[in-house]
Write a protein that holds these residues in place. Structure first.
Motif, short mmCIF file in Angstrom:
data_model
loop_
_atom_site.label_atom_id
_atom_site.label_comp_id
_atom_site.label_asym_id
_atom_site.label_seq_id
_atom_site.Cartn_x
_atom_site.Cartn_y
_atom_site.Cartn_z
N ALA A 96 29.96 30.98 39.45
CA ALA A 96 31.10 31.57 38.85
C ALA A 96 30.82 32.61 37.68
O ALA A 96 31.26 33.53 37.54
CB ALA A 96 32.35 30.74 38.31
N GLU A 97 29.73 31.91 36.83
CA GLU A 97 29.27 32.68 35.54
C GLU A 97 28.79 34.17 36.03
O GLU A 97 28.75 35.14 35.23
CB GLU A 97 28.38 32.23 34.84
CG GLU A 97 28.56 30.51 34.59
CD GLU A 97 28.48 29.51 35.64
OE1 GLU A 97 27.28 29.37 36.18
OE2 GLU A 97 29.34 28.97 36.08
N ASN A 98 28.36 34.37 37.35
CA ASN A 98 27.59 35.56 37.78
C ASN A 98 28.73 36.79 37.62
O ASN A 98 28.54 37.75 37.54
CB ASN A 98 27.07 35.52 39.11
CG ASN A 98 25.91 34.72 39.26
OD1 ASN A 98 25.30 34.02 38.36
ND2 ASN A 98 25.49 34.42 40.70
N LEU A 99 29.93 36.11 37.78
CA LEU A 99 30.97 37.13 37.88
C LEU A 99 31.91 37.11 36.49
O LEU A 99 33.24 38.02 36.68
CB LEU A 99 31.95 36.71 39.35
CG LEU A 99 31.19 36.91 40.50
CD1 LEU A 99 32.33 36.39 41.73
CD2 LEU A 99 30.53 38.07 40.85
N ALA A 100 31.55 36.39 35.59
CA ALA A 100 32.50 36.16 34.51
C ALA A 100 32.71 37.54 33.74
O ALA A 100 31.99 38.26 33.61
CB ALA A 100 31.78 35.14 33.47
N GLY A 101 34.06 37.82 33.35
CA GLY A 101 34.50 38.82 32.89
C GLY A 101 34.42 40.07 33.41
O GLY A 101 34.76 41.20 32.88
N LEU A 102 34.48 39.96 34.70
CA LEU A 102 34.49 41.07 35.49
C LEU A 102 35.92 41.67 35.78
O LEU A 102 36.49 40.92 36.29
CB LEU A 102 33.78 41.25 36.84
CG LEU A 102 32.21 41.12 36.80
CD1 LEU A 102 31.59 40.89 38.23
CD2 LEU A 102 31.59 42.35 36.11
N GLU A 103 36.24 42.90 35.43
CA GLU A 103 37.48 43.33 35.68
C GLU A 103 37.72 43.75 37.20
O GLU A 103 36.80 44.32 37.70
CB GLU A 103 38.05 44.43 34.81
CG GLU A 103 38.08 44.23 33.30
CD GLU A 103 38.32 45.18 32.35
OE1 GLU A 103 38.60 46.41 32.82
OE2 GLU A 103 38.28 44.92 31.03
N ARG A 104 38.83 44.00 37.53
CA ARG A 104 39.26 44.31 38.97
C ARG A 104 38.58 43.12 39.89
O ARG A 104 38.19 43.73 41.22
CB ARG A 104 38.77 45.54 39.17
CG ARG A 104 39.70 46.64 38.35
CD ARG A 104 39.21 48.17 38.81
NE ARG A 104 37.87 48.41 37.90
CZ ARG A 104 36.97 48.58 38.48
NH1 ARG A 104 36.75 48.87 39.87
NH2 ARG A 104 35.93 49.09 37.81
N CYS A 105 38.27 42.13 39.37
CA CYS A 105 37.72 41.09 40.41
C CYS A 105 38.29 39.85 40.06
O CYS A 105 38.46 39.22 39.03
CB CYS A 105 36.23 41.07 39.88
SG CYS A 105 35.18 39.89 40.89
N ARG A 106 38.38 38.89 41.22
CA ARG A 106 39.00 37.61 41.18
C ARG A 106 38.31 36.81 42.11
O ARG A 106 38.27 37.00 43.35
CB ARG A 106 40.55 37.78 41.48
CG ARG A 106 41.35 36.51 41.58
CD ARG A 106 42.81 36.84 41.61
NE ARG A 106 43.36 36.85 42.89
CZ ARG A 106 43.75 35.76 43.73
NH1 ARG A 106 43.59 34.40 43.24
NH2 ARG A 106 44.19 36.15 44.89
N LEU A 107 37.99 35.53 41.71
CA LEU A 107 37.30 34.71 42.44
C LEU A 107 38.18 33.67 42.86
O LEU A 107 39.02 32.89 42.15
CB LEU A 107 36.11 34.13 41.54
CG LEU A 107 35.39 33.09 41.96
CD1 LEU A 107 34.70 33.13 43.29
CD2 LEU A 107 34.49 32.26 40.92
N VAL A 108 38.15 33.28 44.27
CA VAL A 108 38.84 32.42 44.71
C VAL A 108 37.69 31.43 45.26
O VAL A 108 37.00 31.77 46.16
CB VAL A 108 39.83 32.67 46.10
CG1 VAL A 108 40.15 31.54 46.76
CG2 VAL A 108 40.91 33.86 45.78
N VAL A 109 37.96 30.15 44.62
CA VAL A 109 36.95 28.97 45.14
C VAL A 109 37.36 28.40 46.40
O VAL A 109 38.38 27.64 46.21
CB VAL A 109 36.72 28.02 43.91
CG1 VAL A 109 35.52 27.16 44.33
CG2 VAL A 109 36.26 28.64 42.69
N GLY A 110 36.52 28.70 47.28
CA GLY A 110 36.99 27.99 48.67
C GLY A 110 36.06 28.29 49.91
O GLY A 110 35.00 28.95 49.47
N ASP A 111 36.30 27.71 50.71
CA ASP A 111 35.20 27.59 52.03
C ASP A 111 35.53 28.42 53.17
O ASP A 111 36.83 28.31 53.66
CB ASP A 111 35.17 26.15 52.39
CG ASP A 111 33.88 25.90 53.27
OD1 ASP A 111 33.63 26.71 54.07
OD2 ASP A 111 33.24 24.63 52.92
#
Ligand code: NAD
Ligand code: DAU
Length: 330
Positions: free
Chosen positions: A41-56
């Motif tokens: 998740a840290e690879n994408l931390a703080g990026l605007e216009r980006c949402r991470l959904v943790v799932g399979d």
């Protein structure tokens, strides 16, 4: 575009998300990643216009739910390491084949455009002196459970295009190098070994050839395919970067201030492919794309600097990765 990027917290996916957000200020990205051992998740931390959904991607309901509202899906999520596929092939079939079918079914249901990320390994390997590189017409001849699962996934994509009219394209790319690659892989493993005073460990005789491309070049091509790619089309991506593993190790040793021949030969990978080589000329022409990283030594040097400056990315994983390699005599 509003994109769903599967596997967007892994190596190539992270670089794709970061590059796309910076070069296409109108785009929004939804990342679906299970944050397995290679996703952070840290690879994408703080990026605007980006949402991470943790799932399979094996969670079909979740895939359908996310696919509903996007313009296109870029499907990077996969189990990606050949050595792991020799230890746990089932997982590769589940994620890489069944997971891809879930993505295809969602694209069929909601008429979403798909770009499927595949590999040159589906074509098997070439003799070291074969003048004919891989082309679109090369037969599929995968060697490992990993490459067989990617080949099967490609076949699923083709079937969904033909039978259901899904708008999907495929790219088969050669070996990527760049920042954010997990330390299990060849180049990051060698670089971080050197930081820890351990000699690079080369499988077999080190004569095996890989065709290196910088991850940013790969991702620029992927974006071009999203913009101009044709449904059902396959794009071969490469950068004329053929080098034997020994050539890479020697270059790396020189860049890091060691004797070029300071490496160790270890036991070979079962079924180890001898050589990959991509003929990407059709893609250069059709996509109006060419790789920008034409000097591998310069590219490698910048990757060494990146790993030096980002110990937080790899230090926590290194001991466990090396313990697993040790058990395999590598
Ligand atoms: P990676 O292992 O670094 O990243 C894969 C990502 O997918 C990780 O973030 C992981 O958490 C995620 N993932 C795995 N299983 C998942 C699941 N079931 N559901 C959701 N997320 C899941 O791999 P990579 O090197 O970035 O490769 C990305 C894609 O590119 C793969 O499809 C691979 O086959 C392909 N590819 C890689 C290369 C290369 O040189 N690395 C070259 C050509 C093609
Ligand atoms: O060609 C594209 C493929 O490239 C992708 O589809 C895969 O996802 C990606 O992992 C990569 O596969 P390889 O098996 O070529 O990559 P890997 O980094 O594992 O190994 C590169 C070469 O280096 C290979 O010939 C094996 C060798 N090797 C690898 C390791 C980890 C070593 O000699 N020593 C090592 O420690």
């Amino acid at each position: 575009m509003k994109l769903l990027v599967t596997g967007g917290a892994g190596f190539i996916g992270t670089n794709f998300v970061r590059q796309t957000l910076s070069e296409h200020p109108q785009d929004e990205i939804l990342v679906l990643d299970k944050l397995g051992y290679a996703g952070k998740a840290e690879n994408l931390a703080g990026l605007e216009r980006c949402r991470l959904v943790v799932g399979d991607i094996l969670d079909k309901d979740l895939v359908f739910d996310l696919a509903k509202d996007v313009d296109a899906i870029v499907h990077f999520a996969a189990e990606s390491h050949n050595d792991n596929s020799l230890l746990n092939p089932d997982l590769f079939v589940q994620t890489n084949v069944v997971g891809t079918v879930h993505i295809l079914e969602a694209c069929r249901e909601y008429k979403v455009r798909l770009h499927h990320i595949s590999t040159d390994e589906v074509f098997g390997d070439l003799a070291l002196d074969d003048p004919q590189k891989f082309t679109r017409l090369s037969p599929y001849k995968p060697s490992s459970p990993y490459s067989a699962s990617k080949a099967a996934a490609d076949m699923m994509v083709r079937a969904w295009v033909r039978s259901f009219g899904v708008f999907a394209s495929i790219s088969n790319c050669s070996n990527n190098y760049g920042p954010y690659q997990h330390v299990e892989k060849f180049i990051p493993r060698m670089i971080t070994n050197r930081f820890l005073g351990v000699r690079p460990r080369v499988y077999g005789t080190g004569q095996n050839v890989r065709d290196w491309i910088h991850v940013d070049d790969h991702n620029h091509a992927v974006y071009k395919i999203l913009e101009t790619g044709k449904p059902g089309e396959t794009y071969l991506l490469g950068a004329n970067g053929e080098l034997s593993n020994l050539e890479v190790v020697r270059m790396l040793n020189k860049l890091m201030g060691y004797e070029e021949d300071d490496y160790e030969l270890v036991s070979d990978r079962a079924g180890h492919d001898r050589r990959y080589a991509i003929d990407a000329r059709e893609s250069y022409r059709e996509l109006d794309w060419t790789p920008e990283y034409t000097n591998f030594e310069l590219g490698l040097s910048s990757v060494i600097t990146w790993y030096k400056n980002h110990p937080e990315f790899w230090e926590a994983d290194k001991a466990q990765v090396e313990a697993q390699y040790k058990m395999q005599g590598k």
